[in-house]
Design a protein around this motif. Structure first.
Motif, PDB file in Angstrom:
ATOM      1  N   UNK A   1     -77.446 -29.677  15.973  1.00 63.70           N
ATOM      2  CA  UNK A   1     -76.162 -30.003  16.763  1.00 63.70           C
ATOM      3  C   UNK A   1     -75.330 -31.483  15.967  1.00 63.70           C
ATOM      4  N   UNK A   2     -74.419 -31.550  16.205  1.00 68.29           N
ATOM      5  CA  UNK A   2     -73.703 -32.754  15.081  1.00 68.29           C
ATOM      6  C   UNK A   2     -73.387 -33.865  16.412  1.00 68.29           C
ATOM      7  N   UNK A   3     -73.582 -35.060  15.696  1.00 64.66           N
ATOM      8  CA  UNK A   3     -73.844 -36.395  16.649  1.00 64.66           C
ATOM      9  C   UNK A   3     -72.074 -36.675  16.526  1.00 64.66           C
ATOM     10  N   UNK A   4     -70.903 -35.960  15.815  1.00 63.63           N
ATOM     11  CA  UNK A   4     -69.838 -36.002  15.930  1.00 63.63           C
ATOM     12  C   UNK A   4     -69.403 -35.967  16.901  1.00 63.63           C
ATOM     13  N   UNK A   5     -69.186 -34.395  17.350  1.00 63.24           N
ATOM     14  CA  UNK A   5     -68.144 -33.867  18.196  1.00 63.24           C
ATOM     15  C   UNK A   5     -68.615 -33.584  19.462  1.00 63.24           C
ATOM     16  N   UNK A   6     -68.608 -34.084  20.308  1.00 62.68           N
ATOM     17  CA  UNK A   6     -69.321 -33.788  21.999  1.00 62.68           C
ATOM     18  C   UNK A   6     -68.839 -32.717  22.796  1.00 62.68           C
ATOM     19  N   UNK A   7     -69.087 -31.742  22.785  1.00 65.17           N
ATOM     20  CA  UNK A   7     -68.712 -30.391  23.394  1.00 65.17           C
ATOM     21  C   UNK A   7     -69.068 -29.897  24.914  1.00 65.17           C
TER      22      UNK A   7
ATOM     23  N   UNK B   1     -75.290 -43.908  13.586  1.00 61.65           N
ATOM     24  CA  UNK B   1     -74.169 -44.104  13.356  1.00 61.65           C
ATOM     25  C   UNK B   1     -74.219 -43.976  11.744  1.00 61.65           C
ATOM     26  N   UNK B   2     -75.533 -44.365  11.033  1.00 64.00           N
ATOM     27  CA  UNK B   2     -75.656 -43.566   9.515  1.00 64.00           C
ATOM     28  C   UNK B   2     -75.429 -42.329   9.181  1.00 64.00           C
ATOM     29  N   UNK B   3     -76.204 -41.911  10.471  1.00 60.40           N
ATOM     30  CA  UNK B   3     -75.323 -39.445  10.160  1.00 60.40           C
ATOM     31  C   UNK B   3     -74.188 -39.476  10.003  1.00 60.40           C
ATOM     32  N   UNK B   4     -73.478 -40.659  11.040  1.00 61.59           N
ATOM     33  CA  UNK B   4     -71.947 -39.977  11.179  1.00 61.59           C
ATOM     34  C   UNK B   4     -71.038 -41.125  10.162  1.00 61.59           C
ATOM     35  N   UNK B   5     -71.879 -41.417   9.380  1.00 59.90           N
ATOM     36  CA  UNK B   5     -70.941 -42.271   8.353  1.00 59.90           C
ATOM     37  C   UNK B   5     -71.100 -41.135   7.464  1.00 59.90           C
ATOM     38  N   UNK B   6     -72.489 -40.984   7.183  1.00 65.77           N
ATOM     39  CA  UNK B   6     -72.895 -40.311   6.133  1.00 65.77           C
ATOM     40  C   UNK B   6     -72.130 -38.937   5.925  1.00 65.77           C
ATOM     41  N   UNK B   7     -71.788 -38.570   6.943  1.00 65.38           N
ATOM     42  CA  UNK B   7     -71.538 -36.550   7.063  1.00 65.38           C
ATOM     43  C   UNK B   7     -70.508 -36.453   7.189  1.00 65.38           C
ATOM     44  N   UNK B   8     -69.465 -37.557   7.240  1.00 64.01           N
ATOM     45  CA  UNK B   8     -67.870 -37.439   7.753  1.00 64.01           C
ATOM     46  C   UNK B   8     -67.078 -38.878   7.499  1.00 64.01           C
TER      47      UNK B   8
ATOM     48  N   UNK C   1     -66.077 -46.558  13.559  1.00 64.07           N
ATOM     49  CA  UNK C   1     -65.703 -46.457  15.272  1.00 64.07           C
ATOM     50  C   UNK C   1     -64.388 -45.645  16.008  1.00 64.07           C
ATOM     51  N   UNK C   2     -63.677 -46.446  15.102  1.00 61.78           N
ATOM     52  CA  UNK C   2     -61.986 -45.339  15.717  1.00 61.78           C
ATOM     53  C   UNK C   2     -61.892 -43.803  15.650  1.00 61.78           C
ATOM     54  N   UNK C   3     -62.242 -43.260  14.284  1.00 62.62           N
ATOM     55  CA  UNK C   3     -62.694 -42.102  14.079  1.00 62.62           C
ATOM     56  C   UNK C   3     -63.903 -41.205  14.800  1.00 62.62           C
ATOM     57  N   UNK C   4     -64.102 -41.466  15.025  1.00 60.43           N
ATOM     58  CA  UNK C   4     -65.435 -41.318  16.110  1.00 60.43           C
ATOM     59  C   UNK C   4     -64.831 -41.123  17.377  1.00 60.43           C
ATOM     60  N   UNK C   5     -64.307 -41.995  17.964  1.00 62.90           N
ATOM     61  CA  UNK C   5     -63.910 -41.977  19.103  1.00 62.90           C
ATOM     62  C   UNK C   5     -62.869 -41.447  19.637  1.00 62.90           C
ATOM     63  N   UNK C   6     -61.421 -41.159  18.382  1.00 61.52           N
ATOM     64  CA  UNK C   6     -60.723 -40.435  18.825  1.00 61.52           C
ATOM     65  C   UNK C   6     -61.423 -38.743  19.023  1.00 61.52           C
ATOM     66  N   UNK C   7     -61.889 -38.581  17.818  1.00 62.02           N
ATOM     67  CA  UNK C   7     -62.805 -36.925  18.292  1.00 62.02           C
ATOM     68  C   UNK C   7     -63.192 -36.735  19.192  1.00 62.02           C
ATOM     69  N   UNK C   8     -63.721 -37.638  20.018  1.00 67.54           N
ATOM     70  CA  UNK C   8     -64.482 -37.275  21.273  1.00 67.54           C
ATOM     71  C   UNK C   8     -63.389 -37.191  22.154  1.00 67.54           C
ATOM     72  N   UNK C   9     -62.790 -38.690  22.687  1.00 63.08           N
ATOM     73  CA  UNK C   9     -62.099 -38.725  23.407  1.00 63.08           C
ATOM     74  C   UNK C   9     -61.183 -38.277  23.520  1.00 63.08           C
ATOM     75  N   UNK C  10     -60.649 -37.413  22.726  1.00 65.27           N
ATOM     76  CA  UNK C  10     -59.136 -36.730  22.845  1.00 65.27           C
ATOM     77  C   UNK C  10     -59.557 -35.397  22.269  1.00 65.27           C
ATOM     78  N   UNK C  11     -60.643 -34.841  22.339  1.00 62.64           N
ATOM     79  CA  UNK C  11     -61.144 -33.499  22.004  1.00 62.64           C
ATOM     80  C   UNK C  11     -60.272 -32.748  21.270  1.00 62.64           C
TER      81      UNK C  11
END
Length: 636
Positions: free
Chosen positions: A1-7, A27-34, A270-280
């Motif tokens: 499961x990727x924390x970064x892109x919720x489907x 948040x540590x995983x999101x920051x380290x992986x991406x 935070x901006x990268x994570x929210x952009x990726x998910x909220x706009x898919x």
């Protein structure tokens, strides 16, 4: 499961539960992986809301432009990073690839260095929506300078206030700007502002309108010749995750604007994570946020969020009504836009026009529609959904603030079922709470309260520039161990949130937060005005408009009332900008006040909104008789 892109919805709940149960590892995983870090952090999070002090990715070293540009060069070098769409549709759009953006940012960064700008220096940017705006912002970040963008619709007084507050060393502007049919003398506004600014050592001027302008000897220089001679090699300055990235001013309910400070590491994640998910967002999509970069929406969702994801982001110079009301839809067809993010004000204005402005364009590329700035009303939501999205594009009704850095509450398209007027659910890592007037958290559903956050998130502002005491008083003093947003909210039967509006003296007009106190200060400087009070009232297009109750100094005052109205609005334009003009100005003999002298704005709000059936108890007022007088003379 990727924390970064919720489907899908089940994944949202799994990720959300993890983000609340163990925020640091989430948040540590999101920051380290991406993202690219030059040195990993020592601690994911240190926080104390009582001080308040918040540190994310403490000890981590990075440069945000390396994450937004350099790391994409090998795989996306020839992909458009920015598509600039000019004010005049007969002019060609400009496609800036990641490779080209890298060269231009490095050149601009070297120009800044040649002017003595370095790490920690503040640079004020007062530019229209031209490529130089994005490039100058990234050039500051490249060398560790702190950018302070001032919306190019603000007055010279507003500009000088912001320059002085953050002690900016250099100013970047343009000869002028275009807005629909109008051209605006930006440089003239700058010259006026700088009469009162001692900290500015140099002004760099971009050419846009090619008007003849005054260039101050020894201070002002044309930008382009400097760029032409600059090297395109500029190593990124390695910054600490908690170093400031930018200052952005927002209206307060009292006093001068607040310079919100956002830091590098947490804001980027935070901006990268929210952009990726909220706009898919997916590779090769074209994303368009119509905001001006002078506001936080443009910072987070035209520049940093999209570029950190290697996206293609449209930057639009124009207005939705020029050359006609089909302009937005023409741009969507032209660039095959997939995600479209705009304000309810624009949607309401366009919904009042003939659908022929829409139907002549092919909008079939659209996948996601977004709304920002204020809650979208139901009528506008349905028009947006039916006419623009053809019932096939989820609408993300996003709630967030300058202070939060990125989106906090929003549906995730194709994941969260939507309901008109609801911001629905918190993003992973966002922990909202509703509090009553006594500061007690209201549990359960079908409840209303004041919207707070009980845990930090990476994108949050860390302080107010040079005024940490005000930061604490504004956001952390109302309720113990809570961030208070200033908004009220309702939580429905399934836990969805609907924002019910400001609970302080800030009015949201066309998506812009306008503090009433600075507007009243401007009005009260008019020689004919004794006192004033400003409130918001519902408006079909703007969401809210401003209603002014003004007491005149009658002694020896023979001026025509209509002239005084015009002069008051001009005073506001001069001090703040056209966005703060009053829709209605009522001259009154007095204002309803408590015995301690406080103006009862609650009553004035109801009068302005024509809600006269329930004004509440007026018997405790110092002057209850004044209420009838104000009602009799109210302006419809």
């Amino acid at each position: 499961m990727s924390n970064y892109h919720i489907k899908h919805l089940e994944e949202y709940f799994q990720v959300y539960r993890k983000s609340v149960r163990d925020p640091e590892s989430f948040w540590g995983e999101v920051a380290e992986e991406h993202f690219v870090w030059r040195k990993k952090w020592d601690n994911v999070l240190n926080w104390d809301f009582n001080k308040p002090e918040i540190k994310w990715f403490e000890g981590g070293k990075l440069n945000i432009t390396e994450n937004c540009i350099d790391r994409h060069l090998r795989t996306r070098g020839d992909k458009p990073a920015i598509i600039w769409e000019p004010n005049d549709p007969s002019q060609p759009a400009v496609h800036i690839t990641y490779k080209n953006l890298h060269e231009r940012v490095c050149k601009f960064a070297n120009v800044l260095k040649s002017k003595g700008v370095g790490k920690g220096d503040r640079v004020c940017i007062y530019l229209p929506m031209i490529p130089e705006l994005t490039i100058s912002i990234l050039a500051c970040a490249r060398i560790g300078a702190i950018h302070s963008v001032v919306f190019a619709g603000f007055s010279s007084t507003a500009l000088s206030t912001r320059i002085n507050d953050s002690d900016c060393k250099l100013l970047i502007t343009a000869d002028g700007s275009y807005r629909g049919k109008k051209s605006i003398d930006l440089k003239g506004i700058v010259d006026e502002a700088l009469v009162n600014c001692d900290s500015i050592e140099a002004v760099l001027v971009a050419k846009r309108t090619n008007e003849n302008i005054h260039m101050e000897q020894g201070r002002d220089e044309w930008l382009q010749p400097l760029l032409d001679n600059a090297s395109m090699d500029c190593e990124p300055e390695i910054m600490d995750a908690e170093d400031p990235l930018f200052i952005l001013y927002t209206s307060g309910s009292t006093g001068k604007p607040k310079g919100m400070v956002h830091t590098i590491g947490g804001y980027m994640v935070f901006t990268a994570f929210t952009f990726k998910n909220i706009f898919q967002y997916r590779e090769n999509d074209v994303f368009w946020c119509t905001a001006d970069i002078g506001w936080v929406t443009g910072h987070s969702y035209i520049i940093y969020g999209p570029l950190a994801n290697g996206a293609t982001s449209i930057m639009f110079e124009g207005v939705p009504s020029y050359p006609d009301f089909g302009r937005f839809w023409e741009v969507i067809e032209k660039h095959r836009v997939n995600q479209f993010y705009t304000a309810p004000t624009a949607i309401r204005a366009l919904a009042k026009r003939s659908t022929e402005f829409v139907t002549k364009y092919d909008l079939s590329s659209l996948k996601v529609l977004g709304s920002v700035g204020e809650p979208i009303n139901e009528e506008a939501w349905h028009w947006y959904n039916d006419i623009i999205g053809k019932g096939k594009c989820p609408i993300v009704d996003t709630w967030w603030q300058t202070e939060t850095g990125g989106i906090m509450l929003s549906p995730i398209p194709y994941v969260t079922p939507t309901i008109p007027t609801y911001a629905t659910l918190p993003l992973p890592g966002v922990q909202p709470a509703l509090l009553d007037d006594d500061g007690v958290e209201i549990k359960g559903n079908l409840v209303s309260g004041r919207l707070c956050m009980k845990f930090p998130w990476p994108g949050m502002a860390r302080t107010i520039w040079n005024d940490h005491k005000r930061y604490k008083e504004t956001y952390f003093s109302a309720y113990e161990n809570m961030y208070f947003s200033g908004d009220g909210a309702f939580r429905d039967a399934v836990g969805y949130y609907r924002i019910t509006g400001r609970v302080d003296d800030v009015v949201i007009v066309s998506g812009h937060n306008l503090g009433t106190a600075p507007i009243e200060d401007a009005i009260n400087q008019h020689p004919a005005v004794a006192e004033s009070a400003i409130v918001g009232f519902p408006h079909d297009i703007k969401g809210n408009a401003l209603y002014g109750f003004v007491i005149l100094k009658e002694v020896g005052e023979t001026r025509d009332r209509e002239n005084v109205r015009n002069e008051i609005n001009q005073q506001i334009v001069d001090h703040i900008g056209p966005i703060a003009k009053l829709e209605k100005i009522q001259f009154v003999s007095g204002l309803p006040k408590t015995r301690s002298g406080k103006i009862m704005r609650r009553i004035l709000r109801k009068i302005a909104s024509n809600e006269l059936s329930n004004l509440g108890d007026t018997s405790t007022l110092l002057n209850p008789e004044i209420v009838d007088h104000v009602i009799e003379n109210r302006i419809d």
